[in-house]
Design a protein around this motif. Sequence first.
Motif, PDB file in Angstrom:
ATOM      1  N   ARG A   1      -4.727  10.996  20.670  1.00 63.14           N
ATOM      2  CA  ARG A   1      -5.134  12.400  20.485  1.00 63.14           C
ATOM      3  C   ARG A   1      -4.399  13.023  19.299  1.00 63.14           C
ATOM      4  O   ARG A   1      -5.019  13.669  18.441  1.00 63.14           O
ATOM      5  CB  ARG A   1      -4.856  13.179  21.762  1.00 63.14           C
ATOM      6  N   CYS A   2      -3.104  12.817  19.226  1.00 66.63           N
ATOM      7  CA  CYS A   2      -2.328  13.426  18.144  1.00 66.63           C
ATOM      8  C   CYS A   2      -2.681  12.805  16.794  1.00 66.63           C
ATOM      9  O   CYS A   2      -2.776  13.511  15.779  1.00 66.63           O
ATOM     10  CB  CYS A   2      -0.839  13.281  18.427  1.00 66.63           C
TER      11      CYS A   2
ATOM     12  N   TRP B   1       2.895  15.128  21.149  1.00 63.23           N
ATOM     13  CA  TRP B   1       3.863  15.435  20.096  1.00 63.23           C
ATOM     14  C   TRP B   1       4.230  16.912  20.062  1.00 63.23           C
ATOM     15  O   TRP B   1       5.062  17.324  19.262  1.00 63.23           O
ATOM     16  CB  TRP B   1       3.310  15.031  18.734  1.00 63.23           C
ATOM     17  N   GLY B   2       3.613  17.710  20.912  1.00 61.06           N
ATOM     18  CA  GLY B   2       3.848  19.145  20.902  1.00 61.06           C
ATOM     19  C   GLY B   2       5.241  19.510  21.376  1.00 61.06           C
ATOM     20  O   GLY B   2       5.896  18.766  22.107  1.00 61.06           O
TER      21      GLY B   2
ATOM     22  N   ASP C   1      -0.053   7.635  20.009  1.00 58.01           N
ATOM     23  CA  ASP C   1      -0.896   8.531  20.791  1.00 58.01           C
ATOM     24  C   ASP C   1      -2.207   8.831  20.056  1.00 58.01           C
ATOM     25  O   ASP C   1      -2.200   9.336  18.927  1.00 58.01           O
ATOM     26  CB  ASP C   1      -0.150   9.835  21.079  1.00 58.01           C
TER      27      ASP C   1
ATOM     28  N   LEU D   1      -5.989  14.253  15.576  1.00 58.21           N
ATOM     29  CA  LEU D   1      -5.825  15.589  15.003  1.00 58.21           C
ATOM     30  C   LEU D   1      -5.253  15.528  13.590  1.00 58.21           C
ATOM     31  O   LEU D   1      -5.704  16.249  12.689  1.00 58.21           O
ATOM     32  CB  LEU D   1      -4.915  16.421  15.907  1.00 58.21           C
TER      33      LEU D   1
ATOM     34  N   LEU E   1      -0.398  21.961  12.528  1.00 62.84           N
ATOM     35  CA  LEU E   1      -0.191  21.471  13.886  1.00 62.84           C
ATOM     36  C   LEU E   1       1.274  21.631  14.266  1.00 62.84           C
ATOM     37  O   LEU E   1       2.162  21.247  13.488  1.00 62.84           O
ATOM     38  CB  LEU E   1      -0.577  19.993  13.974  1.00 62.84           C
TER      39      LEU E   1
ATOM     40  N   ALA F   1      -1.149  24.212  18.623  1.00 59.31           N
ATOM     41  CA  ALA F   1      -1.488  22.889  19.129  1.00 59.31           C
ATOM     42  C   ALA F   1      -2.376  23.036  20.357  1.00 59.31           C
ATOM     43  O   ALA F   1      -2.174  23.942  21.162  1.00 59.31           O
ATOM     44  CB  ALA F   1      -0.227  22.102  19.498  1.00 59.31           C
TER      45      ALA F   1
ATOM     46  N   PHE G   1       3.854  20.137  16.036  1.00 56.09           N
ATOM     47  CA  PHE G   1       4.243  18.870  16.658  1.00 56.09           C
ATOM     48  C   PHE G   1       5.767  18.745  16.610  1.00 56.09           C
ATOM     49  O   PHE G   1       6.326  17.855  15.976  1.00 56.09           O
ATOM     50  CB  PHE G   1       3.570  17.698  15.948  1.00 56.09           C
TER      51      PHE G   1
ATOM     52  N   ASP H   1      -2.195  19.415  26.084  1.00 54.37           N
ATOM     53  CA  ASP H   1      -2.047  17.973  26.311  1.00 54.37           C
ATOM     54  C   ASP H   1      -1.784  17.187  25.030  1.00 54.37           C
ATOM     55  O   ASP H   1      -2.306  16.085  24.854  1.00 54.37           O
ATOM     56  CB  ASP H   1      -3.283  17.404  27.018  1.00 54.37           C
ATOM     57  N   CYS H   2      -0.978  17.740  24.139  1.00 53.85           N
ATOM     58  CA  CYS H   2      -0.576  17.020  22.935  1.00 53.85           C
ATOM     59  C   CYS H   2       0.835  16.478  23.126  1.00 53.85           C
ATOM     60  O   CYS H   2       1.799  17.251  23.240  1.00 53.85           O
ATOM     61  CB  CYS H   2      -0.612  17.934  21.707  1.00 53.85           C
TER      62      CYS H   2
END
Length: 300
Positions: free
Chosen positions: A96-97, A52-53, A94, A100, A80, A46, A82, A49-50
């Motif tokens: 960004r997530c 869901w990570g 979110d 992706l 990914l 990942a 997450f 700054d994710c």
Amino acid sequence: MNHKTAYYHLPGLFECYELYRVFLPLYRAHREYFYDWCDIGSLYGAPEDCLWGGGRIGSGSHAPREVLALTREYGISARLTFSNSRLRPEHLADERCNALCRLLAESGGVPNGVIVHAELLLDYLKRTYPPLYLVSSTTKVLTDFWDFRREVEREDFRYVVPDFRLNKAFAQLDALSGQQKAKVEFLCNECCWFGCRDRKQCYEAVSRKVLGEDGPEHPCTAPDAAEGYRFSKAMENPGFIGLHGIVNTYLPMGFAHFKIEGRGLGSALMLEFLLYYLTKPEYQLRVREAIYLDNMLDLF
């Protein structure tokens, strides 16, 4: 995929992009350097700054489109990570997530996936990005075999990663059906103390930190924790799965999927994993030289 081939799921999709940019052309051009009984099943990770990570703090900063272009070029599945365990409904929006996930879902070619922990996110991904396959994360810390078996029986998941302490439960593992065995993905090189009882709390602390929530740091109480990750120490772990185990035990039993941890450990240590798990001993020096002598790659 057949059970005569071991498929490795390798860390550092974003975090070790520069290493894979050099390694994958070598892997394709000189397949004779590498064991013929194994292949690369996926790269996972990942970017930083994710929301869901989880599992580890994401550190990859390379452009997602370039990362995906690399995996598509070599026909490798991208996953990914997450696996945040503390997501709430408001986190599902979110940008960004979601961007992706859209990128991987719409890429075409080899199917891509998501490693997931939270049921909330699982349900959202199934509804919103159906092309992505789902992997049950080892951050669930499934140490009870029957809990693990029930997870394997769920149709939601293509693969399930048990806690590493189930790696040697051979009698119970061998009793699984062929279809169930095909879904099991073993974590091979865990360095965590085998007797650790705080593994789930450790992962939850990471999830809190990713979300910016207040909470105590998790102090690792394992013996020799101050040393950090040592591959030599991981090899002494009772749950370690090495080359001979894969070839002589797991493949004959019908298991084919093996996860290598290390997405936050850096490219130098990641190279050691690639040398040990994929590379024939007589060619390890050639591979190491090819990687080290690439002027565009800084391993240290």
